[in-house]
Scaffold this motif. Sequence first.
Motif, PDB file in Angstrom:
ATOM      1  N   GLN A 111      -0.732  80.554   5.525  1.00 56.53           N
ATOM      2  CA  GLN A 111       0.288  81.467   5.393  1.00 56.53           C
ATOM      3  C   GLN A 111       1.650  81.996   4.542  1.00 56.53           C
TER       4      GLN A 111
ATOM      5  N   ARG B  52      -5.449  72.997  10.037  1.00 58.37           N
ATOM      6  CA  ARG B  52      -5.099  72.346  10.908  1.00 58.37           C
ATOM      7  C   ARG B  52      -6.304  71.407  12.189  1.00 58.37           C
TER       8      ARG B  52
ATOM      9  N   GLN C 101       8.895  74.751   0.223  1.00 57.59           N
ATOM     10  CA  GLN C 101      10.260  74.893  -0.160  1.00 57.59           C
ATOM     11  C   GLN C 101      10.061  74.024  -0.853  1.00 57.59           C
TER      12      GLN C 101
ATOM     13  N   PHE D  57      13.195  74.010  14.910  1.00 60.18           N
ATOM     14  CA  PHE D  57      12.016  73.422  13.783  1.00 60.18           C
ATOM     15  C   PHE D  57      12.545  72.348  13.260  1.00 60.18           C
TER      16      PHE D  57
ATOM     17  N   GLU E 251       5.025  81.685   3.050  1.00 57.56           N
ATOM     18  CA  GLU E 251       6.525  81.303   3.006  1.00 57.56           C
ATOM     19  C   GLU E 251       8.011  81.599   2.508  1.00 57.56           C
TER      20      GLU E 251
ATOM     21  N   PHE F 171      12.931  72.044  10.257  1.00 59.80           N
ATOM     22  CA  PHE F 171      13.641  72.240   9.213  1.00 59.80           C
ATOM     23  C   PHE F 171      14.771  72.937   8.488  1.00 59.80           C
ATOM     24  N   THR F 172      15.191  73.668  10.495  1.00 59.73           N
ATOM     25  CA  THR F 172      15.491  74.879  10.361  1.00 59.73           C
ATOM     26  C   THR F 172      16.912  74.328  11.475  1.00 59.73           C
TER      27      THR F 172
ATOM     28  N   GLY G 186       7.885  81.626  12.141  1.00 61.14           N
ATOM     29  CA  GLY G 186       8.672  81.140  12.837  1.00 61.14           C
ATOM     30  C   GLY G 186      10.093  81.385  11.520  1.00 61.14           C
ATOM     31  N   ALA G 187      10.962  80.974  11.587  1.00 56.06           N
ATOM     32  CA  ALA G 187      12.417  81.092  10.600  1.00 56.06           C
ATOM     33  C   ALA G 187      13.235  80.109  11.023  1.00 56.06           C
ATOM     34  N   GLY G 188      14.139  80.371  10.104  1.00 53.14           N
ATOM     35  CA  GLY G 188      16.057  80.119  10.805  1.00 53.14           C
ATOM     36  C   GLY G 188      16.736  80.003   9.700  1.00 53.14           C
TER      37      GLY G 188
ATOM     38  N   GLN H  96       1.527  73.266   6.629  1.00 52.45           N
ATOM     39  CA  GLN H  96       2.699  74.077   6.663  1.00 52.45           C
ATOM     40  C   GLN H  96       2.997  74.518   5.338  1.00 52.45           C
TER      41      GLN H  96
ATOM     42  N   SER I  96       5.362  74.794   3.939  1.00 56.66           N
ATOM     43  CA  SER I  96       7.131  74.202   4.230  1.00 56.66           C
ATOM     44  C   SER I  96       7.538  73.490   3.087  1.00 56.66           C
TER      45      SER I  96
ATOM     46  N   ALA J  92      15.296  80.793   5.118  1.00 54.15           N
ATOM     47  CA  ALA J  92      14.049  80.614   5.781  1.00 54.15           C
ATOM     48  C   ALA J  92      12.464  81.064   7.014  1.00 54.15           C
ATOM     49  N   PHE J  93      11.315  81.398   6.010  1.00 52.59           N
ATOM     50  CA  PHE J  93      10.629  81.604   7.348  1.00 52.59           C
ATOM     51  C   PHE J  93       9.113  81.504   6.914  1.00 52.59           C
ATOM     52  N   GLY J  94       8.399  81.179   8.067  1.00 49.32           N
ATOM     53  CA  GLY J  94       7.113  81.051   7.793  1.00 49.32           C
ATOM     54  C   GLY J  94       6.027  82.205   8.600  1.00 49.32           C
TER      55      GLY J  94
HETATM   56  N1  DAH Z   1       6.288  76.026   9.194  1.00 47.58           N
HETATM   57  C1  DAH Z   1       6.212  76.146  10.308  1.00 47.58           C
HETATM   58  C2  DAH Z   1       5.262  75.838  11.191  1.00 47.58           C
HETATM   59  O1  DAH Z   1       4.398  76.254  10.330  1.00 47.58           O
HETATM   60  C3  DAH Z   1       6.640  77.542  10.341  1.00 47.58           C
HETATM   61  C4  DAH Z   1       8.042  77.900   9.733  1.00 47.58           C
HETATM   62  C5  DAH Z   1       9.460  78.337  10.976  1.00 47.58           C
HETATM   63  C6  DAH Z   1       8.322  78.251   7.957  1.00 47.58           C
HETATM   64  C7  DAH Z   1      10.217  77.851  10.369  1.00 47.58           C
HETATM   65  C8  DAH Z   1       9.745  77.939   7.912  1.00 47.58           C
HETATM   66  C9  DAH Z   1      10.901  78.330   8.943  1.00 47.58           C
HETATM   67  O2  DAH Z   1      10.387  78.496   7.161  1.00 47.58           O
HETATM   68  O3  DAH Z   1      12.006  78.400   8.681  1.00 47.58           O
HETATM   69  O4  DAH Z   1       5.130  76.230  12.316  1.00 47.58           O
END
Ligand code: DAH
Length: 343
Positions: free
Chosen positions: A226, A212, A191, A266, A228, A268-269, A288-290, A186, A188, A311-313
């Motif tokens: 992705q 993956r 970050q 997740f 991010e 991390f969020t 995803g995000a949070g 990911q 992330s 954050a979001f990805g």
């Molecule tokens: N890293 C997650 C994934 O690969 C996606 C993601 C979700 C990124 C929430 C984020 C986040 O920064 O806040 O599935």
Amino acid sequence: MALAEFLNTLDELAKQATAQFEAAADAVSLEAARVEFLGAKSGRLKDVQKGLGQVDKADKPAAGKRFNEVKQQLETLFSAATKRIANGGCVETASDFDPTIPGKRPVLGHLHPITQTIEELVDIMGRLGFTVAEGPEIEDLWHNFDALNIPLEHPARDPLDNFYLATAETMSGQNKTEPKWMLRSQTSTVQIRVMEKTQPPVRIISLGRVYRPDTADATHYPMFHQIEGLLIDRHVTMADLKSILRLFAESFFEDDVHVRFRPSFFPFTEPSVEVDMSWAGDWIEFGGAGMVDPNVLRAVGYDPEEVSGLAFGLGIERICMRRHGITDIREFYKNDVRFLHQF
Ligand code: DAH
């Protein structure tokens, strides 16, 4: 003079003149050759012509005839060479050239659709104040998991779901150690890399490949991209997250895009959401995000009482596929130019 001798001289001269007219690469060398062979006063053909007077009387008609033929032939060669040079070296004669025929368009290469999407995303997010950060694709477990609040026993670390790298260290003898490196799963990870090096406020995006071990099908590929996003500041809220994602989606898809959050998890969020978008039809999940988990902020030395973050990805292939109506992710990586040239 015997006829044979005269004809020999004539042929030798014709041979040399032909070679020089054909070899002349520009107007200057062609003109020099013309003066040497066809020059009116002291050209070599003129010299040979003078010899005509000494040919035996009975042979004169034959000698004269041959002389005229050679002269004619050299003049033709000279004018062909003049045209060739005027045409920029092209042998085609001016009469073959039809300026009304449409030109042939050169086939130009262009950027891969994923690269085009990345450039556009960078552009849009740049207008929202986000700068681009980068991180390595070969990542350590701290950045891919620990610092992101993914503990040792978490299923996301399963070797079946990750590309761990075998190194000399992890492979050696009986005392096999835990893997230290992996292909990041990911973006992330970036970050963490950014927050470790900078103090808030932070406003970055990071775009790149992740890996993956999924079996390739229409929606999965073992490598994909992705985007991010991370924003850390005082008083950052979920409302900011939603407005940023909506502005971003409306700019990219050039439509009245609605953003929907579904509760999710997740590590991390907290809280975490799945991000769906909709316009002209169904809801589609893009990622995803949070709100950045306080544990993550603490892991990089930030004070969660002082700052908060969003954050979001999102999956770039998915964004690109939706944009162009592509239905199979594998098309991106077959390198079939018939597919690639459409974008
Ligand atoms: N890293 C997650 C994934 O690969 C996606 C993601 C979700 C990124 C929430 C984020 C986040 O920064 O806040 O599935």
